[in-house]
Design a protein around this motif. Structure first.
Motif, PDB file in Angstrom:
ATOM      1  N   ARG A   2       0.900  -1.130   0.216  1.00 28.31           N
ATOM      2  CA  ARG A   2      -0.107   0.046   0.112  1.00 28.31           C
ATOM      3  C   ARG A   2       0.871   1.250   0.028  1.00 28.31           C
ATOM      4  O   ARG A   2       2.031   1.346   0.812  1.00 28.31           O
ATOM      5  N   ALA A   3       0.513   2.288  -0.756  1.00 29.43           N
ATOM      6  CA  ALA A   3       1.166   3.563  -0.803  1.00 29.43           C
ATOM      7  C   ALA A   3       0.473   4.814  -1.060  1.00 29.43           C
ATOM      8  O   ALA A   3      -0.567   4.488  -2.044  1.00 29.43           O
ATOM      9  N   TRP A   4       0.361   5.779  -0.532  1.00 29.60           N
ATOM     10  CA  TRP A   4      -0.345   7.096  -0.870  1.00 29.60           C
ATOM     11  C   TRP A   4       0.428   7.664  -1.941  1.00 29.60           C
ATOM     12  O   TRP A   4       1.687   7.839  -1.874  1.00 29.60           O
ATOM     13  N   GLN A   5      -0.076   8.099  -3.037  1.00 25.41           N
ATOM     14  CA  GLN A   5       0.828   8.673  -4.236  1.00 25.41           C
ATOM     15  C   GLN A   5      -0.041  10.021  -4.358  1.00 25.41           C
ATOM     16  O   GLN A   5      -1.297  10.219  -4.414  1.00 25.41           O
ATOM     17  N   LEU A   6       0.925  10.946  -4.852  1.00 22.68           N
ATOM     18  CA  LEU A   6       0.385  12.281  -5.237  1.00 22.68           C
ATOM     19  C   LEU A   6       0.188  12.140  -6.692  1.00 22.68           C
ATOM     20  O   LEU A   6       1.207  12.553  -7.531  1.00 22.68           O
ATOM     21  N   LYS A   7      -0.941  12.195  -7.197  1.00 23.26           N
ATOM     22  CA  LYS A   7      -1.149  11.992  -8.616  1.00 23.26           C
ATOM     23  C   LYS A   7      -1.407  13.560  -9.299  1.00 23.26           C
ATOM     24  O   LYS A   7      -1.288  13.646 -10.558  1.00 23.26           O
ATOM     25  N   ASP A   8      -1.385  14.671  -8.415  1.00 21.49           N
ATOM     26  CA  ASP A   8      -1.439  15.962  -8.811  1.00 21.49           C
ATOM     27  C   ASP A   8      -1.370  16.649  -7.579  1.00 21.49           C
ATOM     28  O   ASP A   8      -1.651  16.418  -6.643  1.00 21.49           O
ATOM     29  N   PHE A   9      -1.093  18.158  -7.814  1.00 23.75           N
ATOM     30  CA  PHE A   9      -1.014  18.896  -6.598  1.00 23.75           C
ATOM     31  C   PHE A   9      -2.544  19.118  -6.178  1.00 23.75           C
ATOM     32  O   PHE A   9      -3.478  19.270  -6.650  1.00 23.75           O
ATOM     33  N   GLY A  10      -2.570  19.196  -4.945  1.00 24.34           N
ATOM     34  CA  GLY A  10      -3.970  19.342  -3.896  1.00 24.34           C
ATOM     35  C   GLY A  10      -4.138  18.085  -3.276  1.00 24.34           C
ATOM     36  O   GLY A  10      -3.884  16.965  -3.637  1.00 24.34           O
ATOM     37  N   LEU A  11      -4.657  18.196  -2.110  1.00 31.18           N
ATOM     38  CA  LEU A  11      -4.825  17.147  -1.078  1.00 31.18           C
ATOM     39  C   LEU A  11      -5.958  16.209  -1.703  1.00 31.18           C
ATOM     40  O   LEU A  11      -5.720  14.788  -1.323  1.00 31.18           O
ATOM     41  N   ASP A  12      -6.762  16.452  -2.419  1.00 27.95           N
ATOM     42  CA  ASP A  12      -7.601  15.487  -3.177  1.00 27.95           C
ATOM     43  C   ASP A  12      -6.941  14.631  -4.192  1.00 27.95           C
ATOM     44  O   ASP A  12      -7.563  13.599  -4.420  1.00 27.95           O
ATOM     45  N   ASN A  13      -5.828  14.858  -4.506  1.00 27.78           N
ATOM     46  CA  ASN A  13      -5.013  14.302  -5.466  1.00 27.78           C
ATOM     47  C   ASN A  13      -3.909  13.422  -4.731  1.00 27.78           C
ATOM     48  O   ASN A  13      -3.313  12.492  -5.331  1.00 27.78           O
TER      49      ASN A  13
END
Length: 336
Positions: A2-13
């Protein structure tokens, strides 16, 4: 894993995903992450205001982690499987002065961070986690504690009886109160909350100033120091407040410029800086050697991190929201 990934800027991403578990290469450790802690840097990266050009796509964020070594690459000698380690933000800054490209090798951007089940840390960068701390506690050390330590000891050379001012009651500031008090210094704290000022006094601060009710807080500092100002000031706010920081610091005193909570740019009044002969030093954490020395000090003095709240891994975004609203001490995410 499992990993959290930043898909674009902004917490929703910032989104939870399944990704391949990395494998350690020569000299590397595979660490089962037990916990991570959040810093303002982590929020700024997600928000896209912290060197956005260096943030890779699908970044696994968060620099500060503690966990257990579960596999090692060829040639590893500093750590064994089963050892508990901390990450160190500047993975190649081991000792002495920083090189010109240290930011290129930071965990949590541009290198993958610890908001995942596993992370890779080179054995030279890893730091032995204090035996008397849980993973949740140890995870608070790499930026917040080490920045405070480096500002006070390596830069500030604080001696017993000297006076230190810390701004706010976030992670760096709370550690600064604890460490400076253990060094025998007198600590003045600022905050917008009288409740937090009372709490920080219980940790050792001798005085507190509410900068909302006393907007000219530098005058209050001078009043508390017989008109001289403090020996060392840890500025986490940045912005135009730096001009008050200069006034609040004694002639030939030192300012450790740590943060930019209220702004990354400022119009600096040069005459007070020149006439007071103030040393203004940007502080970007510290080398690994300083981390090693700090952990010995923390254990010797029985200093334990102040944790505001621990969030489960699945609620990482809620942890970021907590940090954005303000925290007394550290916000931690339990991974394992």
């Amino acid at each position: 894993m499992r990993a959290w990934q930043l898909k674009d800027f902004g917490l929703d991403n910032l989104q939870l995903a399944e990704v391949p578990t990395p494998q350690p290469k020569a000299g590397e450790l595979l660490v089962k992450v037990g916990a991570v802690s959040l810093n303002f840097r982590d929020k700024a990266i997600v928000d896209g205001i912290y060197e956005p050009h260096k943030v890779p796509k699908l970044l696994i964020p968060v620099s500060d982690a503690a966990g257990t070594v579960v596999a090692v690459g060829a040639g590893v000698t500093r750590f064994n499987i089963g050892g508990r380690v901390n990450s160190h933000l500047y993975s190649r800054w081991l000792d002495g002065e920083p090189g010109p490209n240290e930011p290129d090798y930071c965990f949590g951007s541009p290198l993958p961070g610890g908001l995942a089940d596993y992370m890779i840390i080179h054995e030279d960068s890893a730091v032995a986690a204090p035996a008397n701390m849980t993973d949740e506690e140890a995870a608070t050390l790499p930026i917040a504690a080490l920045t405070a330590w480096y500002s006070l000891v390596d830069f500030g050379h604080i001696q017993p009886g000297q006076t230190v001012l810390v701004q706010g009651t976030g992670g760096v500031s709370i550690f600064a109160v604890q460490i400076a008090t253990a060094l025998g210094a007198k600590v003045i704290a600022t905050s917008s909350s009288d409740e937090n000022l009372q709490a920080v006094k219980r940790l050792g601060a001798v005085a507190g100033i509410n900068y909302r009710t006393s907007p000219n807080w530098a005058d209050e500092v001078l009043g508390l120091t017989d008109g001289k100002g403090v020996d060392l000031l840890l500025d986490v706010a940045g912005g135009s407040g730096i001009n008050q920081s200069v006034v609040a610091t004694k002639a030939s005193g030192r300012i450790a410029q740590i943060g930019f909570l209220t702004g990354q740019t400022v119009e600096l009044n040069l005459m007070p800086l020149i006439f007071r002969q103030t040393t203004l030093r940007g502080i970007a954490v510290a080398p690994r050697s300083s981390f090693d020395r700090m952990n010995v000090f923390l254990e010797r003095h029985g200093i334990r991190p102040v944790i505001d709240k621990v969030y489960p891994f699945e609620k990482a975004r809620e942890a970021y929201e907590h940090l954005a609203k303000g925290a007394f001490g550290k916000v931690v995410i339990k991974v394992d």
